[in-house]
Design a protein around this motif. Sequence first.
Motif, PDB file in Angstrom:
ATOM      1  N   SER A  52     -25.683   6.469 -26.908  1.00 14.05           N
ATOM      2  CA  SER A  52     -25.011   7.831 -26.492  1.00 14.05           C
ATOM      3  C   SER A  52     -23.830   8.024 -26.304  1.00 14.05           C
ATOM      4  CB  SER A  52     -25.808   7.963 -24.839  1.00 14.05           C
ATOM      5  OG  SER A  52     -27.130   8.157 -24.615  1.00 14.05           O
ATOM      6  N   GLU A 116     -30.512  10.374 -24.887  1.00 15.85           N
ATOM      7  CA  GLU A 116     -30.693   8.986 -24.906  1.00 15.85           C
ATOM      8  C   GLU A 116     -31.955   8.526 -25.418  1.00 15.85           C
ATOM      9  OE1 GLU A 116     -30.427   4.954 -21.987  1.00 15.85           O
ATOM     10  OE2 GLU A 116     -30.627   7.210 -21.171  1.00 15.85           O
ATOM     11  N   THR A 179     -24.299  12.509 -21.697  1.00 18.77           N
ATOM     12  CA  THR A 179     -23.577  11.443 -21.549  1.00 18.77           C
ATOM     13  C   THR A 179     -22.230  11.848 -21.578  1.00 18.77           C
ATOM     14  OG1 THR A 179     -24.898   9.743 -22.805  1.00 18.77           O
ATOM     15  CG2 THR A 179     -22.712   9.199 -22.273  1.00 18.77           C
TER      16      THR A 179
END
Length: 450
Positions: A52, A116, A179
């Motif tokens: 990520s 992710e 992220t």
Amino acid sequence: MKLHYICLPFFMALVFLFHLQADVLIPANDKRINYYGRFDLTDSLKPRFNWSGATIEASFPGPVIGMKLEHQDAYYDIEIDGKFDTVISTGNQKDFIFKKNLSPQIHTVRIRLRSENHYSAATFHGLYIANGMVLNNPPDKPLRKIEFIGDSHTAGYGVESPDRNCSNPSGMLNKTTNTNKSFAGLITQRFHAQSIIVAWSGAGMVRNYGASAKRSPDPFPTQYDKILGAVSDKKWDYSSWKPDLVVVNLGTNDYSTTPNPDDSMYIGDYHRFIDRIYSNYPGVSILCVSSGNGNTLDRNIKKIVSDEVTVRNHPNVFYAAYPNGMEYTGCDWHPSISDNVKLANVLTDTIMKKMAWDTIPPTGVSVISHYQKVFSKINGRVEKKTFKIIVNSFESASEKILLLNVRGEVLDSRIPGGNGMCSFDLNDFCSGIYFAGNNKTGWISTVFRN
């Protein structure tokens, strides 16, 4: 009617041909494309990645920008000219056009992986731009480099979820993980840094979330060396990119469920992990992040940092803790967007003090160029956290001397004494760049480290 049936395939073919002529694919190995993160460049025409926060950046002439990329069920933030533009959901699609109506000027695009999934890797084939155009030279890469190591808090797990329940509808967790809005993403932006974010939800230093034993067979340190997470065992080349700072945030999963690891297990493994970091990046600064609140995890991390500095002769290891007031209203009781902002604020202050960084681009261009460059009338130096100023011009000696930060904000002011001298106490100031002077005396700068 027959004529319509005959012409339709021909018309569709013309549309398809026009599309091919309208956009051209710039291959992924074009030297004018910047890559940030862990990319497997074994096949330079098909770079692969899946951690990520991985980012692709390029400058291009309008009006068209898009990409060709294969990545099953992932989400990307698209940024154009420094501003968020849209979110792309990849699904089974490979070809994406972000914009077709931009001005003909040079623009910059950043493609940031926000979701992710360590069991699926992306393959990037290149960028679509208008036919007949070429990429411009890319933006200069930031000078500062930060590596973030952590779990779901670092990955931004469910950070955009409207509440703690993100099980419905299906796919909500994947969609709301970002992220780029985690504390790691925010700190990267604030310090205008390059970053590599190596975050694995559920992973601990010793014991993963929900494990039945005190030690898991596959905690975070077993995944750390990998370029492509669970997709491949191929190892990252640490010599290819050396950070100035490594931020470690591991321990929440070790202690959030029972049985907890023994203190000696956690402390010992943490020290060994720091040794690995120093083996990869000799002399790097390391920030160890704790949950705070004086719990077992917090006490252990404080001891680890103390021992690193006093016993193991690693003076560049330092500590920071989560702030009070975290609400954990993100998915599954994870930090929300506002929580990540609070945490980023605390860590930003710590990094400014310990690294002597400020939140301006360290481009090598003097910030004082924003002010009048007359240095003959003023001098100064820092002694014991006091910025001592001497005004050399008699006609300027009675003028108020201002103390500014790099954003031009007035922090304090003094009128020099009869000897043309005054001073500013910097004891309560963060490390950074400061200016003293006025438009008559000119300005003098200092880099202060607290």
